[in-house]
Design a protein around this motif. Structure first.
Motif: not given
Length: 117
Positions: A36-37, A39-41, A43-44, A104-106, A110
């Protein structure tokens, strides 16, 4: 702000609770809570099938001791690595745990990497 500019205390305030959550959710096999914590990258890049197999088959990842030692930081580029001495409740010996933090980008902090060697 680059994460490497945060103080040791600020990093520990973020990182230690997250590390403890990783241990807890790894032991319980709760994959959704474990990531859950992340980063999107990160997870991808994960192969969820392989990670799921590791969760279900690995004695080590299901028997991590909550008794760990924080060893230190490595600051590099836009990431900080937290290093830990990790033990198992079922296996003899010690392992090196690492958790990589960054923005992260935001701009949110993360987890960009987590592993035990």
């Amino acid at each position: 702000m680059n994460i490497i500019d945060k103080t040791d205390e600020e990093l520990l305030e973020i990182g230690l609770p997250w590390w403890e959550e990783l241990i807890k959710f790894s032991n319980k096999g709760q994959y959704g809570k474990f990531i859950r914590n992340f980063s999107y990258d990160l997870l991808l890049g994960l192969n969820e099938v392989e990670l799921g197999k590791q969760f279900s088959r690995s004695e080590l990842t299901r028997s991590l001791s909550e008794d760990y030692d924080f060893l230190g930081f490595i600051r590099r580029g836009e990431h900080v690595t937290l290093l830990f001495r990790v033990r198992s409740t079922k296996k003899e010996g010690e392992w090196l745990g690492r958790m990589v933090l960054g923005h992260d980008k935001e701009g949110e902090v993360k987890i960009f990497g987590a592993s035990i060697f």
